[in-house]
Design an enzyme around this catalytic site. Structure first.
Site, PDB file in Angstrom:
ATOM      1  N   MET A  26      -9.008   8.152  -0.202  1.00 44.55           N
ATOM      2  CA  MET A  26      -9.834   8.522   0.966  1.00 44.55           C
ATOM      3  C   MET A  26     -10.384   9.928   0.767  1.00 44.55           C
ATOM      4  O   MET A  26      -9.652  10.820   0.301  1.00 44.55           O
ATOM      5  CB  MET A  26      -8.995   8.485   2.238  1.00 44.55           C
ATOM      6  CG  MET A  26      -8.302   7.160   2.488  1.00 44.55           C
ATOM      7  SD  MET A  26      -7.504   7.179   4.101  1.00 44.55           S
ATOM      8  CE  MET A  26      -6.576   5.638   4.035  1.00 44.55           C
ATOM      9  N   HIS A  36      -8.280   1.013  -3.887  1.00 47.79           N
ATOM     10  CA  HIS A  36      -9.187   0.796  -2.753  1.00 47.79           C
ATOM     11  C   HIS A  36      -9.867   2.118  -2.447  1.00 47.79           C
ATOM     12  O   HIS A  36      -9.232   3.036  -1.929  1.00 47.79           O
ATOM     13  CB  HIS A  36      -8.375   0.270  -1.560  1.00 47.79           C
ATOM     14  CG  HIS A  36      -9.154   0.108  -0.299  1.00 47.79           C
ATOM     15  ND1 HIS A  36      -8.550  -0.063   0.930  1.00 47.79           N
ATOM     16  CD2 HIS A  36     -10.501   0.065  -0.058  1.00 47.79           C
ATOM     17  CE1 HIS A  36      -9.483  -0.204   1.869  1.00 47.79           C
ATOM     18  NE2 HIS A  36     -10.676  -0.112   1.290  1.00 47.79           N
ATOM     19  N   MET A  38     -11.614  -6.026   5.553  1.00 47.41           N
ATOM     20  CA  MET A  38     -10.711  -5.103   6.256  1.00 47.41           C
ATOM     21  C   MET A  38     -10.340  -5.691   7.613  1.00 47.41           C
ATOM     22  O   MET A  38     -11.217  -6.135   8.369  1.00 47.41           O
ATOM     23  CB  MET A  38     -11.381  -3.735   6.458  1.00 47.41           C
ATOM     24  CG  MET A  38     -11.525  -2.896   5.188  1.00 47.41           C
ATOM     25  SD  MET A  38      -9.969  -2.525   4.354  1.00 47.41           S
ATOM     26  CE  MET A  38      -9.101  -1.548   5.597  1.00 47.41           C
ATOM     27  N   ASP A  70      -4.769   3.690  -1.917  1.00 47.88           N
ATOM     28  CA  ASP A  70      -5.857   4.018  -0.987  1.00 47.88           C
ATOM     29  C   ASP A  70      -6.403   5.412  -1.273  1.00 47.88           C
ATOM     30  O   ASP A  70      -5.738   6.413  -1.011  1.00 47.88           O
ATOM     31  CB  ASP A  70      -5.337   3.965   0.453  1.00 47.88           C
ATOM     32  CG  ASP A  70      -5.111   2.538   0.935  1.00 47.88           C
ATOM     33  OD1 ASP A  70      -6.051   1.722   0.812  1.00 47.88           O
ATOM     34  OD2 ASP A  70      -4.010   2.246   1.431  1.00 47.88           O
ATOM     35  N   GLY A  76      -2.891   3.889   8.076  1.00 53.77           N
ATOM     36  CA  GLY A  76      -1.931   2.801   8.088  1.00 53.77           C
ATOM     37  C   GLY A  76      -1.380   2.614   9.493  1.00 53.77           C
ATOM     38  O   GLY A  76      -1.644   3.426  10.392  1.00 53.77           O
ATOM     39  N   SER A 118       0.843  -1.201   0.000  1.00 52.02           N
ATOM     40  CA  SER A 118       0.000   0.000   0.000  1.00 52.02           C
ATOM     41  C   SER A 118       0.875   1.246   0.000  1.00 52.02           C
ATOM     42  O   SER A 118       1.683   1.448   0.914  1.00 52.02           O
ATOM     43  CB  SER A 118      -0.888   0.016   1.236  1.00 52.02           C
ATOM     44  OG  SER A 118      -1.438   1.313   1.391  1.00 52.02           O
ATOM     45  N   ASP A 131      -6.522  -6.414   4.432  1.00 52.71           N
ATOM     46  CA  ASP A 131      -5.856  -5.106   4.398  1.00 52.71           C
ATOM     47  C   ASP A 131      -5.895  -4.504   5.800  1.00 52.71           C
ATOM     48  O   ASP A 131      -6.975  -4.263   6.340  1.00 52.71           O
ATOM     49  CB  ASP A 131      -6.610  -4.214   3.393  1.00 52.71           C
ATOM     50  CG  ASP A 131      -6.019  -2.815   3.260  1.00 52.71           C
ATOM     51  OD1 ASP A 131      -4.923  -2.564   3.796  1.00 52.71           O
ATOM     52  OD2 ASP A 131      -6.676  -1.977   2.606  1.00 52.71           O
ATOM     53  N   HIS A 187      -1.213  -1.183  -4.211  1.00 59.89           N
ATOM     54  CA  HIS A 187      -2.493  -0.868  -3.571  1.00 59.89           C
ATOM     55  C   HIS A 187      -2.576   0.647  -3.359  1.00 59.89           C
ATOM     56  O   HIS A 187      -1.707   1.239  -2.720  1.00 59.89           O
ATOM     57  CB  HIS A 187      -2.572  -1.623  -2.245  1.00 59.89           C
ATOM     58  CG  HIS A 187      -3.873  -1.493  -1.526  1.00 59.89           C
ATOM     59  ND1 HIS A 187      -4.987  -2.260  -1.820  1.00 59.89           N
ATOM     60  CD2 HIS A 187      -4.243  -0.682  -0.492  1.00 59.89           C
ATOM     61  CE1 HIS A 187      -5.967  -1.939  -0.998  1.00 59.89           C
ATOM     62  NE2 HIS A 187      -5.554  -0.977  -0.174  1.00 59.89           N
ATOM     63  N   MET A 228     -12.054   4.398  -0.409  1.00 59.35           N
ATOM     64  CA  MET A 228     -12.714   4.651   0.880  1.00 59.35           C
ATOM     65  C   MET A 228     -13.422   5.988   0.748  1.00 59.35           C
ATOM     66  O   MET A 228     -13.017   7.005   1.311  1.00 59.35           O
ATOM     67  CB  MET A 228     -11.668   4.643   2.003  1.00 59.35           C
ATOM     68  CG  MET A 228     -11.216   3.219   2.344  1.00 59.35           C
ATOM     69  SD  MET A 228      -9.634   3.187   3.193  1.00 59.35           S
ATOM     70  CE  MET A 228      -8.548   3.276   1.778  1.00 59.35           C
TER      71      MET A 228
HETATM   72  C1  DX5 Z   1      -6.159   1.528   5.705  1.00 56.33           C
HETATM   73  C2  DX5 Z   1      -5.704   1.250   4.301  1.00 56.33           C
HETATM   74  C3  DX5 Z   1      -4.598   0.287   4.205  1.00 56.33           C
HETATM   75  C4  DX5 Z   1      -3.323   0.729   4.873  1.00 56.33           C
HETATM   76  C5  DX5 Z   1      -2.656  -0.479   5.441  1.00 56.33           C
HETATM   77  O1  DX5 Z   1      -7.362   2.212   5.658  1.00 56.33           O
HETATM   78  O2  DX5 Z   1      -6.778   0.729   3.542  1.00 56.33           O
HETATM   79  O3  DX5 Z   1      -4.348  -0.074   2.858  1.00 56.33           O
HETATM   80  O4  DX5 Z   1      -2.422   1.357   4.019  1.00 56.33           O
HETATM   81  O5  DX5 Z   1      -1.531  -0.082   6.142  1.00 56.33           O
HETATM   82  P1  DX5 Z   1      -0.776  -1.074   7.133  1.00 56.33           P
HETATM   83  O6  DX5 Z   1      -0.328  -2.240   6.348  1.00 56.33           O
HETATM   84  O7  DX5 Z   1       0.327  -0.235   7.651  1.00 56.33           O
HETATM   85  O8  DX5 Z   1      -1.787  -1.468   8.209  1.00 56.33           O
HETATM   86 ZN    ZN Z   2      -6.384  -0.176   1.591  1.00 53.04          ZN
END
Ligand code: DX5
Ligand code: ZN
Length: 233
Positions: free
Chosen positions: A48, A77, A148, A46, A155, A21, A186, A44, A79
């Site tokens: 948001m 992904h 999830m 993200d 993260g 990610s 994830d 990946h 969100m």
């Molecule tokens: C959280 C994200 C993840 C995040 C995971 O909302 O969707 O993709 O980057 O990070 P780690 O692996 O550090 O938990």
């Molecule tokens: Zn993610």
């Protein structure tokens, strides 16, 4: 005649994927960050919107530039709220897979069909508190289902083992149907947690801090891949 399938009948040979990610990467040096994860299957991404989750990353323009420059296919992904309206745009810009949240979609099956028609793999994600029972009957409408393993938004959070029963339920149904759907996890995935997710049926693993926080991201990807493969069954 009906019979109880043996465990061999239930195995699904669909490989193992490690998707780092870029939430954990240096956003202003994206090209060199992508070069550090050449061993990844997908990158990946993200997205948001500071509404579906209390954090903001980037939108279609940034994803378009990553798509244009990345040697690795994109696993987007989303969100974001109002997925029905916004998700197709990410498929149109060429992302290999587009995953929206079940909680943010009015018509998840219709949306998945639109994503596939555009040419992307269609994914649906569920937050830790969202049941997956409603997905079991429509499993094959999706190319991947993301369970999830942390609350989406940030993260570096801790893996939530209480999400594993949902993965088992999906894996069991996928095997029963002979489905090739990918089951993705994830959040909090690292060398100490990947085994339990693999054992529960995950085949596609997102890892942010465990990859980009490592001194050698390629070695981290290889170690995660080996640990996952050893526990897949
Ligand atoms: C959280 C994200 C993840 C995040 C995971 O909302 O969707 O993709 O980057 O990070 P780690 O692996 O550090 O938990
Ligand atoms: Zn993610």
């Amino acid at each position: 005649m009906d019979r109880v399938p043996s465990s061999d009948d239930l195995s699904r040979d669909i490989g193992t994927r490690i998707n780092p990610s870029i939430l954990a990467a240096d956003f202003v040096n994206m090209q060199s960050e992508l070069a550090r994860i050449a061993a990844a299957d997908f990158v990946h991404v993200d997205v948001m919107d500071n509404h579906f989750v209390p954090n903001l990353t980037f939108g279609p323009q940034m994803v378009q530039r990553i798509q244009a420059t990345s040697p690795i296919p994109l696993d987007v992904h989303l969100m974001i709220t109002d997925a029905d309206r916004w998700a197709p745009g990410y498929a149109e810009l060429g992302a290999a897979s587009v995953t929206f949240h079940l909680e943010a979609a009015q018509e998840p099956v219709a949306l998945a069909r639109r994503l596939r028609a555009i040419g992307a793999r269609a994914g649906v994600a569920v937050k830790p508190g969202t049941p997956v029972d409603g997905l079991l009957d429509v499993l094959d409408e999706f190319d991947q289902i993301l369970v999830m393993t942390v609350e989406p938004g940030f993260g570096g959070q801790s893996f939530m083992p209480e999400t594993m029963p949902k993965l088992r339920l999906l894996a069991e149904e996928a095997r029963r149907r002979g489905s090739s759907v990918w089951l993705q996890v994830d959040g909090g995935i690292g060398e100490s947690t990947i085994a339990q997710a693999a054992e529960a049926g995950a085949d596609t693993f997102v890892a942010g801090s465990a990859v980009f926080g490592a001194g050698d991201p390629s070695a981290a990807i290889a170690a995660l891949r080996a640990a996952a493969a050893a526990h897949r069954h």
